[in-house]
Design a protein around this motif. Structure first.
Motif, mmCIF file in Angstrom:
data_model
loop_
_atom_site.group_PDB
_atom_site.id
_atom_site.type_symbol
_atom_site.label_atom_id
_atom_site.label_comp_id
_atom_site.label_asym_id
_atom_site.label_seq_id
_atom_site.Cartn_x
_atom_site.Cartn_y
_atom_site.Cartn_z
ATOM 1 N N ARG A 71 0.746 -1.077 0.078
ATOM 2 C CA ARG A 71 -0.089 -0.058 0.065
ATOM 3 C C ARG A 71 0.708 1.353 0.193
ATOM 4 N NH1 ARG A 71 -3.279 -2.412 3.291
ATOM 5 N NH2 ARG A 71 -2.408 -1.255 5.427
ATOM 6 N N GLU A 72 1.984 1.158 0.782
ATOM 7 C CA GLU A 72 2.758 2.338 0.800
ATOM 8 C C GLU A 72 3.383 2.760 -0.554
ATOM 9 O OE1 GLU A 72 3.569 4.450 3.485
ATOM 10 O OE2 GLU A 72 1.685 4.085 4.360
ATOM 11 N N THR A 73 3.866 1.568 -1.204
ATOM 12 C CA THR A 73 4.625 1.756 -2.254
ATOM 13 C C THR A 73 3.838 2.237 -3.381
ATOM 14 O OG1 THR A 73 6.092 -0.082 -1.739
ATOM 15 C CG2 THR A 73 6.071 0.621 -4.169
ATOM 16 N N ILE A 74 2.484 1.728 -3.451
ATOM 17 C CA ILE A 74 1.502 2.155 -4.530
ATOM 18 C C ILE A 74 1.352 3.671 -4.495
ATOM 19 C CG2 ILE A 74 -0.986 1.734 -5.187
ATOM 20 C CD1 ILE A 74 -0.681 -1.126 -4.754
ATOM 21 N N ASP A 75 1.118 4.066 -3.065
ATOM 22 C CA ASP A 75 0.626 5.492 -2.658
ATOM 23 C C ASP A 75 1.727 6.552 -3.096
ATOM 24 O OD1 ASP A 75 -1.848 4.776 -1.500
ATOM 25 O OD2 ASP A 75 -0.919 4.870 0.389
ATOM 26 N N LEU A 77 3.987 5.646 -5.508
ATOM 27 C CA LEU A 77 3.892 5.630 -7.176
ATOM 28 C C LEU A 77 2.875 6.674 -7.594
ATOM 29 C CD1 LEU A 77 4.832 2.050 -7.902
ATOM 30 C CD2 LEU A 77 6.306 4.114 -8.119
ATOM 31 N N ASN A 78 1.584 6.366 -7.067
ATOM 32 C CA ASN A 78 0.513 7.283 -7.329
ATOM 33 C C ASN A 78 0.789 8.663 -7.215
ATOM 34 O OD1 ASN A 78 -1.066 5.239 -8.293
ATOM 35 N ND2 ASN A 78 -2.178 5.304 -6.113
ATOM 36 N N MET A 79 1.400 9.341 -6.182
ATOM 37 C CA MET A 79 2.068 10.531 -5.840
ATOM 38 C C MET A 79 2.860 10.917 -7.141
ATOM 39 S SD MET A 79 4.577 12.528 -4.881
ATOM 40 C CE MET A 79 5.757 11.554 -3.789
ATOM 41 N N PHE A 81 2.913 9.797 -10.188
ATOM 42 C CA PHE A 81 2.269 9.762 -11.275
ATOM 43 C C PHE A 81 1.516 11.098 -11.345
ATOM 44 C CE2 PHE A 81 2.832 5.052 -11.874
ATOM 45 C CZ PHE A 81 3.800 5.142 -12.733
ATOM 46 N N GLU A 82 0.924 11.430 -10.206
ATOM 47 C CA GLU A 82 0.244 12.622 -10.289
ATOM 48 C C GLU A 82 1.014 13.998 -10.417
ATOM 49 O OE1 GLU A 82 -1.958 12.803 -6.418
ATOM 50 O OE2 GLU A 82 -3.066 11.183 -7.108
ATOM 51 N N ARG A 83 2.326 13.735 -10.014
ATOM 52 C CA ARG A 83 3.157 15.060 -10.029
ATOM 53 C C ARG A 83 3.395 14.946 -11.609
ATOM 54 N NH1 ARG A 83 5.649 18.256 -6.072
ATOM 55 N NH2 ARG A 83 4.571 17.596 -4.415
#
Length: 89
Positions: A71-75, A77-79, A81-83
């Motif tokens: 979950r931490e890794t996915i969060d 990576l999502n951050m 990708f949003e950047r």
């Protein structure tokens, strides 16, 4: 992409690596300390005796904390990708 964004991502990556390593390191250090105390009390200084309990402890910690680590890794990576999506050329 400014220098501040790059530094923020690098700082986040290093902090994430520390957070993901912590459960296994804490398990290994705790088990190592207990084994060292037992070895000192019994005066049995066998080096291979510490390997199996540490391996089992690290495996249990990895199984217990695996979903949180993913979950931490996915969060993170999502951050990233949003950047990337918000960067204008």
């Amino acid at each position: 992409m400014t220098q501040d964004i790059v530094l923020e991502i690098l700082t986040g990556a290093i902090f994430l690596a520390f957070k993901l390593c912590a459960p296994m390191l804490i398990a290994a250090m705790g088990i190592g300390l207990i084994i060292a105390i037992l070895q000192a009390a019994t005066q049995v200084q066998e080096q291979t005796m510490t390997f199996a309990p540490k391996l089992i402890g690290i495996t249990v910690a990895l199984l217990a904390m695996g979903p949180w680590m993913i979950r931490e890794t996915i969060d993170f990576l999502n951050m990233i990708f949003e950047r990337m999506a918000s960067i204008t050329l």
